[in-house]
Enzyme design. Structure first.
Site, PDB file in Angstrom:
ATOM      1  N   ASP A  59      42.296  34.011  48.293  1.00 20.28           N
ATOM      2  CA  ASP A  59      41.486  33.102  47.476  1.00 20.28           C
ATOM      3  C   ASP A  59      42.018  31.678  47.494  1.00 20.28           C
ATOM      4  OD1 ASP A  59      39.896  35.241  46.863  1.00 20.28           O
ATOM      5  OD2 ASP A  59      39.948  34.920  44.697  1.00 20.28           O
ATOM      6  N   ASN A 101      35.345  35.555  49.502  1.00 22.71           N
ATOM      7  CA  ASN A 101      34.798  36.074  48.244  1.00 22.71           C
ATOM      8  C   ASN A 101      35.544  35.467  47.062  1.00 22.71           C
ATOM      9  OD1 ASN A 101      33.125  37.589  46.596  1.00 22.71           O
ATOM     10  ND2 ASN A 101      34.339  39.456  46.755  1.00 22.71           N
ATOM     11  N   ARG A 131      26.894  37.114  44.624  1.00 24.59           N
ATOM     12  CA  ARG A 131      27.421  36.698  43.323  1.00 24.59           C
ATOM     13  C   ARG A 131      26.626  35.494  42.801  1.00 24.59           C
ATOM     14  NH1 ARG A 131      33.902  36.746  43.500  1.00 24.59           N
ATOM     15  NH2 ARG A 131      33.542  36.663  41.256  1.00 24.59           N
ATOM     16  N   SER A 176      29.135  33.486  33.469  1.00 18.00           N
ATOM     17  CA  SER A 176      30.499  33.141  33.864  1.00 18.00           C
ATOM     18  C   SER A 176      30.947  31.844  33.213  1.00 18.00           C
ATOM     19  CB  SER A 176      30.592  32.992  35.385  1.00 18.00           C
ATOM     20  OG  SER A 176      31.893  32.585  35.764  1.00 18.00           O
ATOM     21  N   SER A 177      32.158  31.866  32.676  1.00 21.56           N
ATOM     22  CA  SER A 177      32.754  30.633  32.153  1.00 21.56           C
ATOM     23  C   SER A 177      33.157  29.691  33.284  1.00 21.56           C
ATOM     24  CB  SER A 177      33.978  30.969  31.301  1.00 21.56           C
ATOM     25  OG  SER A 177      35.020  31.526  32.098  1.00 21.56           O
ATOM     26  N   GLN A 178      33.192  30.201  34.521  1.00 20.54           N
ATOM     27  CA  GLN A 178      33.587  29.346  35.642  1.00 20.54           C
ATOM     28  C   GLN A 178      32.610  28.199  35.865  1.00 20.54           C
ATOM     29  OE1 GLN A 178      34.236  31.822  39.095  1.00 20.54           O
ATOM     30  NE2 GLN A 178      35.925  32.930  38.133  1.00 20.54           N
ATOM     31  N   ASP A 303      39.241  40.671  33.533  1.00 20.97           N
ATOM     32  CA  ASP A 303      39.916  41.175  34.734  1.00 20.97           C
ATOM     33  C   ASP A 303      40.898  42.295  34.422  1.00 20.97           C
ATOM     34  OD1 ASP A 303      38.497  39.550  36.412  1.00 20.97           O
ATOM     35  OD2 ASP A 303      40.057  38.038  36.627  1.00 20.97           O
ATOM     36  N   GLU A 331      33.597  40.743  41.904  1.00 19.95           N
ATOM     37  CA  GLU A 331      33.663  41.039  43.334  1.00 19.95           C
ATOM     38  C   GLU A 331      32.816  42.251  43.715  1.00 19.95           C
ATOM     39  OE1 GLU A 331      37.349  38.540  42.735  1.00 19.95           O
ATOM     40  OE2 GLU A 331      35.957  39.735  41.567  1.00 19.95           O
ATOM     41  N   HIS A 380      39.940  43.927  45.103  1.00 15.45           N
ATOM     42  CA  HIS A 380      41.377  44.030  44.871  1.00 15.45           C
ATOM     43  C   HIS A 380      41.728  44.689  43.550  1.00 15.45           C
ATOM     44  CE1 HIS A 380      41.272  39.989  42.543  1.00 15.45           C
ATOM     45  NE2 HIS A 380      40.032  40.338  42.813  1.00 15.45           N
ATOM     46  N   ARG A 381      40.953  44.415  42.498  1.00 15.86           N
ATOM     47  CA  ARG A 381      41.301  44.951  41.186  1.00 15.86           C
ATOM     48  C   ARG A 381      41.034  46.459  41.091  1.00 15.86           C
ATOM     49  NH1 ARG A 381      43.570  40.961  39.261  1.00 15.86           N
ATOM     50  NH2 ARG A 381      42.711  38.834  39.319  1.00 15.86           N
ATOM     51  N   LYS A 406      43.560  39.600  48.399  1.00 18.03           N
ATOM     52  CA  LYS A 406      42.723  38.568  47.766  1.00 18.03           C
ATOM     53  C   LYS A 406      43.503  37.786  46.720  1.00 18.03           C
ATOM     54  CE  LYS A 406      38.098  37.918  45.894  1.00 18.03           C
ATOM     55  NZ  LYS A 406      38.384  37.001  44.785  1.00 18.03           N
TER      56      LYS A 406
END
Length: 425
Positions: A59, A101, A131, A176-178, A303, A331, A380-381, A406
């Site tokens: 990332d 991603n 996404r 999303s807060s992003q 997460d 993801e 990954h998570r 990632k």
């Protein structure tokens, strides 16, 4: 064979008491959330910024490479260090920015592209192209920037004159807060202050906004909070500086989970209370194992939910996770992924109820052998969380172990360093 080359990894369970307890020290990678924020902010500051403790993963490499395409010199100066040398102004890239991603990278750079005089195309892999980014695109349009995403997901095209024409806007942050973080970081450039608010008072993980504001202030941004979810950003330039990135709290949750599940003693060198990341709050929940709360609100530690959900499969009583609808647009659909993969170990362990996740545990699974291949959805998570299950249930294989690169390239190596035995297949 390396994790990247392997089809699967099989861990040797440590729940029988026949093996020595897992113990040792692990130096966690730096926070992905902070690293990608600071890389961008440093790129928007004129001068040289030294970033230490940074995460070096897929990332952050995508972010660094994209900034290079935009005229910023980003140099690896060590295993956890970047040197960012910038004029403070991003320049157009002749080629699209490919961001894999990396959700933070694509969203942050989409807003930053509003400050580029020209056309910027941002895209990613097949997972990124599923996404959602439409709310951010709509906010940019409201700000007078021509942004389009025909599928409402990347690829995104941003055509700008070099800044937000309208300096007061609102954004839908329910997914999303992003989106909020992206606009805040980009808002310092312009001929007037920038005012941003959140529509309907609805936001994902609010704690990540606090991280964004802290990073911005560290580089000299002037910020005034004008309401619970509203901010004025001064139109003053960022200042280059040195910055230390704290360890990744999301990565810490896997170690806290292993400690709780196995009675292990793995030291990560930092206390949860000393982390500013929202997922650090997960420690208070994980430390209650095997008596986890009956209801866990995951809205502010999203997460960490795969970790806690896998842990909950071995707890003393059922656990219902609420406030986690946004996990469906990570993801992968993490609610469905966790439920599906737990039920591969034993049908009935997990159930999706609307956007909630109900775990009905069976602690007798600990020490048993169940042949199950855990699909990770290139997430990954999912891979890292299910390592806990593989440490107490024999026969569990985790597919695509290399996907942890990632955010945590050294995950399997670090587990091996504290006594976990594994084979890659």
């Amino acid at each position: 064979m390396t994790p990247k080359e392997a089809h699967a990894v099989r861990l040797v369970p440590h729940a029988t008491g026949a093996r020595p307890p897992l113990a040792g020290k692990i130096a966690l990678p730096g926070s992905k959330s902070i690293t990608n924020r600071v890389l961008l902010i440093a790129a928007l500051a004129a001068g040289k910024s030294h970033i230490s403790g940074a995460l070096k993963s897929d990332d952050t490499k995508y972010m660094a490479r994209a900034l290079g395409q935009l005229g910023v010199t980003v140099t690896d100066t060590g295993d956890t260090d970047f040197l960012v040398d910038s004029t403070g102004t991003l320049t157009p890239s002749a080629e699209p920015l490919f961001l894999g991603n990396a959700g933070t990278a694509v969203r942050f750079l989409t807003a930053a592209a509003a400050n580029i005089a020209g056309t910027t195309v941002l895209t990613g892999d097949e997972h990124m192209q599923k996404r959602p980014i439409a709310p951010l695109v709509e906010a940019l349009n409201e700000a007078g920037v021509e942004a389009t995403a025909p599928t409402r997901c990347p690829p995104v095209t941003v055509v700008s004159q070099g800044g937000f024409a309208k300096r007061t806007i609102a954004v839908d942050a329910s997914l999303s807060s992003q989106y909020v973080s992206a606009l805040l970081m980009a808002g310092t450039k312009g001929d007037a202050p920038f005012s941003l608010s959140v529509k309907d008072g609805d936001i994902g993980a609010l704690g990540y906004i606090d991280i964004t504001l802290a990073c911005m202030r560290a580089f000299g941004a002037g910020i005034t909070q004008t309401g619970p979810l509203a901010w004025d950003i001064a139109n003053t330039p960022y200042e280059a500086r040195d910055y230390w990135v704290e360890p990744d709290a999301s990565a810490a949750t896997y170690i806290w989970g292993i400690n709780a599940l196995l009675g292990a003693n793995i030291d990560i060198g930092i206390a949860p209370r000393d982390m500013m990341q929202p997922d650090a709050k997960a420690y208070d929940v994980i430390s209650q194992f095997p008596n986890l709360p009956a209801v866990i609100d995951g809205s502010q530690m999203q997460d960490a939910i795969p970790t806690i959900a896998v842990l909950a499969a071995f707890s003393a009583k059922p656990v219902r996770f609420v406030g986690i609808a946004n996990l469906r647009v990570k993801e992968c659909d993490r609610i469905n992924a966790v439920a599906t993969e737990l039920n591969r170990i034993q049908p009935g362990l997990a159930e999706e109820i609307g956007d909630d996740l109900l775990i009905t545990p069976d602690a007798t699974l600990i020490g048993r052998t169940v042949e199950a291949d855990i699909h990770t959805y290139h997430d990954h998570r999912i891979a890292m969380a299910f390592a806990m299950a593989a440490l107490v249930v024999g026969g569990v294989r985790i597919l695509d172990p290399g996907c942890t690169a990632k955010t945590y390239p050294g995950y399997w190596r670090d587990l091996a360093s504290v006594g976990v035995e594994m084979t890659f297949e």
